[in-house]
Design a protein around this motif. Structure first.
Motif, mmCIF file in Angstrom:
data_model
loop_
_atom_site.group_PDB
_atom_site.id
_atom_site.type_symbol
_atom_site.label_atom_id
_atom_site.label_comp_id
_atom_site.label_asym_id
_atom_site.label_seq_id
_atom_site.Cartn_x
_atom_site.Cartn_y
_atom_site.Cartn_z
ATOM 1 N N GLN A 86 0.836 -1.209 0.000
ATOM 2 C CA GLN A 86 0.000 0.000 0.000
ATOM 3 C C GLN A 86 0.863 1.248 0.000
ATOM 4 O OE1 GLN A 86 -3.068 -0.002 3.064
ATOM 5 N NE2 GLN A 86 -3.221 -2.221 2.934
ATOM 6 N N ILE A 89 0.979 4.118 -2.948
ATOM 7 C CA ILE A 89 0.793 5.571 -2.786
ATOM 8 C C ILE A 89 1.978 6.299 -3.418
ATOM 9 C CG2 ILE A 89 0.602 7.504 -1.154
ATOM 10 C CD1 ILE A 89 -0.719 5.584 0.840
ATOM 11 N N GLY A 125 -4.637 10.378 -9.993
ATOM 12 C CA GLY A 125 -4.495 9.568 -8.789
ATOM 13 C C GLY A 125 -5.578 8.521 -8.662
ATOM 14 N N ILE A 126 -5.558 7.837 -7.523
ATOM 15 C CA ILE A 126 -6.468 6.714 -7.324
ATOM 16 C C ILE A 126 -7.402 6.961 -6.149
ATOM 17 C CG2 ILE A 126 -4.854 5.031 -8.275
ATOM 18 C CD1 ILE A 126 -4.224 4.183 -5.347
ATOM 19 N N GLU A 127 -8.497 6.239 -6.186
ATOM 20 C CA GLU A 127 -9.352 6.132 -5.023
ATOM 21 C C GLU A 127 -9.222 4.669 -4.630
ATOM 22 O OE1 GLU A 127 -11.464 8.955 -3.994
ATOM 23 O OE2 GLU A 127 -11.394 7.672 -2.227
ATOM 24 N N ILE A 128 -9.073 4.413 -3.357
ATOM 25 C CA ILE A 128 -8.927 3.026 -2.916
ATOM 26 C C ILE A 128 -9.795 2.818 -1.685
ATOM 27 C CG2 ILE A 128 -6.687 3.771 -1.959
ATOM 28 C CD1 ILE A 128 -5.799 0.846 -1.980
ATOM 29 N N GLU A 129 -10.512 1.731 -1.677
ATOM 30 C CA GLU A 129 -11.444 1.459 -0.580
ATOM 31 C C GLU A 129 -11.177 0.080 -0.017
ATOM 32 O OE1 GLU A 129 -13.111 3.942 0.078
ATOM 33 O OE2 GLU A 129 -13.166 5.026 -1.819
ATOM 34 N N THR A 130 -10.987 0.035 1.285
ATOM 35 C CA THR A 130 -10.843 -1.257 1.934
ATOM 36 C C THR A 130 -11.338 -1.141 3.363
ATOM 37 O OG1 THR A 130 -9.306 -3.069 2.350
ATOM 38 C CG2 THR A 130 -8.458 -0.864 2.709
ATOM 39 N N ALA A 151 -9.283 8.233 -9.474
ATOM 40 C CA ALA A 151 -9.850 9.190 -8.519
ATOM 41 C C ALA A 151 -11.027 9.954 -9.112
ATOM 42 C CB ALA A 151 -8.773 10.168 -8.062
ATOM 43 N N MET A 202 -16.191 7.295 -2.740
ATOM 44 C CA MET A 202 -16.702 6.588 -1.586
ATOM 45 C C MET A 202 -17.961 7.269 -1.086
ATOM 46 S SD MET A 202 -16.047 5.738 2.150
ATOM 47 C CE MET A 202 -15.170 7.225 2.464
ATOM 48 N N THR A 240 -2.102 11.612 0.708
ATOM 49 C CA THR A 240 -3.305 11.424 -0.085
ATOM 50 C C THR A 240 -2.986 10.444 -1.211
ATOM 51 O OG1 THR A 240 -4.922 12.579 -1.458
ATOM 52 C CG2 THR A 240 -2.686 13.388 -1.547
ATOM 53 N N THR A 241 -4.040 9.932 -1.880
ATOM 54 C CA THR A 241 -3.815 9.051 -3.030
ATOM 55 C C THR A 241 -4.152 9.762 -4.332
ATOM 56 O OG1 THR A 241 -6.066 8.182 -2.849
ATOM 57 C CG2 THR A 241 -4.326 6.970 -1.708
ATOM 58 N N LYS A 242 -4.573 11.036 -4.220
ATOM 59 C CA LYS A 242 -4.956 11.754 -5.440
ATOM 60 C C LYS A 242 -4.675 13.246 -5.281
ATOM 61 C CE LYS A 242 -9.503 12.028 -3.467
ATOM 62 N NZ LYS A 242 -10.643 11.208 -3.179
ATOM 63 N N ILE A 243 -4.235 13.878 -6.361
ATOM 64 C CA ILE A 243 -4.037 15.328 -6.350
ATOM 65 C C ILE A 243 -4.416 15.866 -7.726
ATOM 66 C CG2 ILE A 243 -2.319 17.185 -6.304
ATOM 67 C CD1 ILE A 243 -0.834 15.578 -4.153
ATOM 68 N N MET A 269 6.313 9.038 2.082
ATOM 69 C CA MET A 269 6.002 7.608 2.145
ATOM 70 C C MET A 269 7.284 6.805 2.173
ATOM 71 S SD MET A 269 2.908 7.622 2.438
ATOM 72 C CE MET A 269 2.755 5.854 2.597
ATOM 73 N N GLN A 272 -9.987 6.639 4.104
ATOM 74 C CA GLN A 272 -9.068 5.608 3.613
ATOM 75 C C GLN A 272 -7.602 5.877 3.968
ATOM 76 O OE1 GLN A 272 -9.957 2.697 2.174
ATOM 77 N NE2 GLN A 272 -7.813 2.112 2.243
ATOM 78 N N MET A 303 -5.129 3.187 5.859
ATOM 79 C CA MET A 303 -3.902 2.674 5.241
ATOM 80 C C MET A 303 -2.679 3.098 6.037
ATOM 81 S SD MET A 303 -4.340 2.553 1.166
ATOM 82 C CE MET A 303 -4.205 4.245 0.799
ATOM 83 N N ILE A 341 0.114 0.818 7.810
ATOM 84 C CA ILE A 341 1.513 0.872 7.382
ATOM 85 C C ILE A 341 2.423 1.110 8.594
ATOM 86 C CG2 ILE A 341 3.207 2.240 6.076
ATOM 87 C CD1 ILE A 341 0.840 2.734 4.004
#
Ligand SMILES: Nc1nc2c(ncn2[C@@H]2O[C@H](COP(=O)(O)OP(=O)(O)OP(=O)(O)O)[C@@H](O)[C@H]2O)c(=O)[nH]1
Ligand SMILES: [Mg+2]
Lengths: 120, 209
Positions: free
Chosen positions: A47, A51, A65-70, A100, A105, B88-91, B121, B144, B148, B152
């Motif tokens: 993970q 990122i 970018g991504i959206e991730i759901e868990t 993204a 969500m 973040t995972t998006k920008i 990270m 999220q 995460m 981590i």
């Protein structure tokens, strides 16, 4: 027909893939607009790399970018020892990853996720 | 490595222990820089980062080195504080344009932010000895990034203190954070007003010694 491609990847297949290959596969699919569902999710290290690599691939007016759901990791039997005994695999939970700008969500709890997918 | 070398290394480690590097991690806008500045000010060093209501204000990690924090009963720790960019995972640079920033500058800002997050990270996997994980107590703790990042941090066996920030706001709910992460110490604070930061210092001394 307009729509969104969804790829479901089995735990069996994921367990045979090296981490970097897994992350590459996910990012390539998501950059193409595919929603990826992993039967068993990524390890914390994966993970973290996901990122980092996502950040490196973001471009203005391109991939954003991504959206991730868990789900949150299971934690009833808290302590370090039980974590070690249970092993790393218990951390891996069903995971949905998408672009993204297409995956959103709606709601997430400890045991419930609701998400929205839009076509491009 | 020869035996005498190993031995001298042990001695060095014993008598000249490396200062622990404590990272302040958390989502954008949680109040990380506000806290880092407060710590630097209260325990007197120079560096100061800029605080802003615009997310991704911090795009390069800032360090304050050799800060000694002393607790109520005289126990103390000496640490380096690393204030990191919000994870973040998006920008999307368009987000910055909505804050009234010009397009070119917004694009630069987005690029810096992505580089900063990637770097932060990377450090978390290599270079950090403990984490203050900061959440905005008015926001959903199950976001999220929080899930995460806490996973981590746990997998690296790093000591972590969760700061439930912005308790001065009426809809702050530190209890929600405690319920979401019962396995870690959660300290409700306001970085802005300074309320209860001394509780955070005590918890840091306990966790990062
Ligand atoms: N009400 C209130 N506002 C706060 C508090 N701490 C920070 N803020 C505000 O929240 C906003 C973001 O604060 P920063 O310290 O820049 O947040 P950050 O986590 O460093 O943000 P990035 O660097 O963008 O990731 C600013 O407007 C701060 O004034 C607090 O305890 N209470
Ligand atoms: Mg900041």
């Amino acid at each position: 027909m307009q729509g969104v491609q969804i790829d479901l990847i089995s735990a069996e297949r994921l367990s045979k893939m090296p981490s970097m290959e897994k992350i590459r596969l996910i990012l390539d699919k998501v950059r193409d607009g595919t929603i990826v569902i992993l039967e068993s999710g990524l390890s914390p290290d994966e993970q973290s790399s996901l990122i980092e690599m996502t950040m490196q691939e973001i471009l203005p007016d391109g991939f954003s970018g991504i959206e991730i759901e868990t789900y949150p990791s299971k934690q009833k039997s808290g302590g370090m020892l039980s974590r070690l005994v249970r092993g790393e695999n218990d951390f891996r939970r069903l995971t949905v990853i998408g672009p993204a700008n297409q995956l959103r969500m709606i709601r997430r709890d400890r045991d419930f996720i609701s998400a929205w997918i839009s076509s491009r | 490595m020869g035996l005498s070398q190993t031995f001298s290394k042990i001695l060095t480690n014993l008598f000249h222990k490396k200062t622990s590097r404590i990272g302040i991690y958390g989502p954008p806008n949680a109040g990380k820089t506000t806290l880092a500045n407060r710590i630097a000010k209260e325990w007197s060093t120079g560096v100061e980062g800029t605080v802003s209501e615009i997310p991704h204000e911090t795009r390069r990690a800032l360090r304050a080195e050799n800060i000694t924090i002393t607790g109520g009963n005289g126990r103390s720790i000496t640490i380096d504080i690393v204030d990191t960019p919000g994870v973040t995972t998006k920008i999307d640079y368009n987000e910055f344009i909505e804050y009234g920033i010009a397009r070119d500058e917004a694009i630069d800002r987005a690029r810096e932010a992505t580089e900063g997050v990637a770097e932060a990270m990377h450090w978390l996997r290599e270079d950090i000895d403990g984490v203050i994980y900061m959440m905005d107590a008015t926001a959903d703790p199950f976001a999220q990034v929080n899930i995460m990042m806490v996973g981590i941090i746990e997998s690296r066996h790093l000591p972590v203190v969760i700061a439930a920030n912005k308790t001065d706001l009426p809809d702050a709910s530190p209890q929600r954070i405690k319920t979401a992460f019962p396995q870690h110490p959660v300290v409700p604070i306001s970085s802005l007003t300074g309320t209860k930061v001394e509780d955070l210092y005590e918890e840091m001394i306990r966790a990062f010694r």
